[in-house]
Design an enzyme around this catalytic site. Structure first.
Site, PDB file in Angstrom:
ATOM      1  N   ASN A  91      60.113  27.683  24.780  1.00 50.39           N
ATOM      2  CA  ASN A  91      59.072  27.914  25.775  1.00 50.39           C
ATOM      3  C   ASN A  91      59.688  28.104  27.158  1.00 50.39           C
ATOM      4  O   ASN A  91      60.712  27.491  27.493  1.00 50.39           O
ATOM      5  CB  ASN A  91      57.987  26.834  25.754  1.00 50.39           C
ATOM      6  CG  ASN A  91      58.498  25.409  25.801  1.00 50.39           C
ATOM      7  OD1 ASN A  91      59.630  25.133  25.418  1.00 50.39           O
ATOM      8  ND2 ASN A  91      57.665  24.508  26.259  1.00 50.39           N
ATOM      9  N   GLU A 140      58.386  28.196  31.082  1.00 46.53           N
ATOM     10  CA  GLU A 140      57.233  27.912  31.936  1.00 46.53           C
ATOM     11  C   GLU A 140      57.314  28.632  33.281  1.00 46.53           C
ATOM     12  O   GLU A 140      58.311  29.284  33.592  1.00 46.53           O
ATOM     13  CB  GLU A 140      57.102  26.391  32.124  1.00 46.53           C
ATOM     14  CG  GLU A 140      56.839  25.701  30.789  1.00 46.53           C
ATOM     15  CD  GLU A 140      56.552  24.221  30.903  1.00 46.53           C
ATOM     16  OE1 GLU A 140      56.864  23.610  31.947  1.00 46.53           O
ATOM     17  OE2 GLU A 140      56.003  23.671  29.921  1.00 46.53           O
ATOM     18  N   CYS A 171      55.054  30.486  25.190  1.00 47.27           N
ATOM     19  CA  CYS A 171      55.388  29.481  24.180  1.00 47.27           C
ATOM     20  C   CYS A 171      56.611  29.912  23.372  1.00 47.27           C
ATOM     21  O   CYS A 171      56.941  31.100  23.298  1.00 47.27           O
ATOM     22  CB  CYS A 171      54.231  29.288  23.215  1.00 47.27           C
ATOM     23  SG  CYS A 171      52.806  28.470  23.922  1.00 47.27           S
ATOM     24  N   GLU A 177      56.996  30.097  20.162  1.00 47.90           N
ATOM     25  CA  GLU A 177      56.660  30.986  19.048  1.00 47.90           C
ATOM     26  C   GLU A 177      56.624  32.445  19.512  1.00 47.90           C
ATOM     27  O   GLU A 177      57.171  33.336  18.880  1.00 47.90           O
ATOM     28  CB  GLU A 177      55.281  30.638  18.462  1.00 47.90           C
ATOM     29  CG  GLU A 177      55.175  29.265  17.849  1.00 47.90           C
ATOM     30  CD  GLU A 177      54.735  28.184  18.844  1.00 47.90           C
ATOM     31  OE1 GLU A 177      55.214  28.184  19.997  1.00 47.90           O
ATOM     32  OE2 GLU A 177      53.925  27.341  18.454  1.00 47.90           O
ATOM     33  N   CYS A 229      49.541  26.784  19.557  1.00 44.88           N
ATOM     34  CA  CYS A 229      48.352  26.998  20.387  1.00 44.88           C
ATOM     35  C   CYS A 229      47.567  28.224  19.908  1.00 44.88           C
ATOM     36  O   CYS A 229      48.052  29.022  19.100  1.00 44.88           O
ATOM     37  CB  CYS A 229      48.751  27.159  21.853  1.00 44.88           C
ATOM     38  SG  CYS A 229      49.270  28.830  22.309  1.00 44.88           S
ATOM     39  N   CYS A 276      49.201  31.719  20.473  1.00 39.58           N
ATOM     40  CA  CYS A 276      50.279  31.999  19.513  1.00 39.58           C
ATOM     41  C   CYS A 276      49.713  32.324  18.130  1.00 39.58           C
ATOM     42  O   CYS A 276      50.245  33.172  17.417  1.00 39.58           O
ATOM     43  CB  CYS A 276      51.256  30.832  19.441  1.00 39.58           C
ATOM     44  SG  CYS A 276      52.285  30.731  20.915  1.00 39.58           S
TER      45      CYS A 276
END
Ligand code: THU
Length: 147
Positions: free
Chosen positions: A49, A51, A60, A62, A95, A98
């Site tokens: 991830n 940010e 993210c 993924e 999430c 994703c």
């Protein structure tokens, strides 16, 4: 880390996710996530991830792995599996964004191996993670074809 009962190839994938997790750029949440995507040739595409101070642009793990694989020339729908790991109580749960991206770029029956740093794991398919999804085929209505 030992993942009891998990196959050798999925354990390898989970360990790759665990390695890349350490490269997460997480100055805001401090919550590291790693993902490892297995392509049809047996190559692993890793993601963490990343940010952002504006929060919204956060990517993210993924999606980082999926987008890297696409950018590396791998075709949507040709992936074998993805492993995801975070420092969660039980196996991490991807999430909603994703899940939507997984539906777009992977086969609905592709396994998602979710784990944590204690050796807990679980597997669900992409379609199990997002039942009733809006998919690329949702756009293919006859009357839209000429527009
Ligand atoms: N995050 C992921 O990278 N993958 C998940 O499956 C859940 C959440 C990230 C986004 C954000 O950087 C941090 O974890 C906290 O939500």
């Amino acid at each position: 880390m030992e993942y009891k009962g998990l196959s050798e190839s999925y354990t390898t994938l989970m360990r790759a996710a665990s390695e890349v997790m350490r490269r997460a750029y997480v100055p805001y949440s401090g919550f590291q996530v790693g993902a490892a995507l297995l392509d049809r040739d047996g190559h692993i595409h890793e993601g963490c991830n990343v940010e952002n101070a504006a929060y919204g642009p956060t990517n993210c793990a993924e999606r980082t792995a999926l987008f890297r694989a696409i950018a590396d020339g791998k075709q949507a729908g040709t992936f074998q599996a993805i492993a995801v790991i975070g420092d969660t109580e039980g196996p991490i749960s991807p999430c909603g964004i994703c899940r939507q991206v997984l539906i777009e770029l992977c086969q609905p029956d592709m396994p998602v191996i979710m784990g944590n740093r204690r050796g807990d794991w679980t597997i669900a398919t992409v379609s199990e993670l997002l039942p009733g999804a809006f998919t690329p085929s949702s756009l293919h209505k006859e009357e839209h074809k000429d527009q």
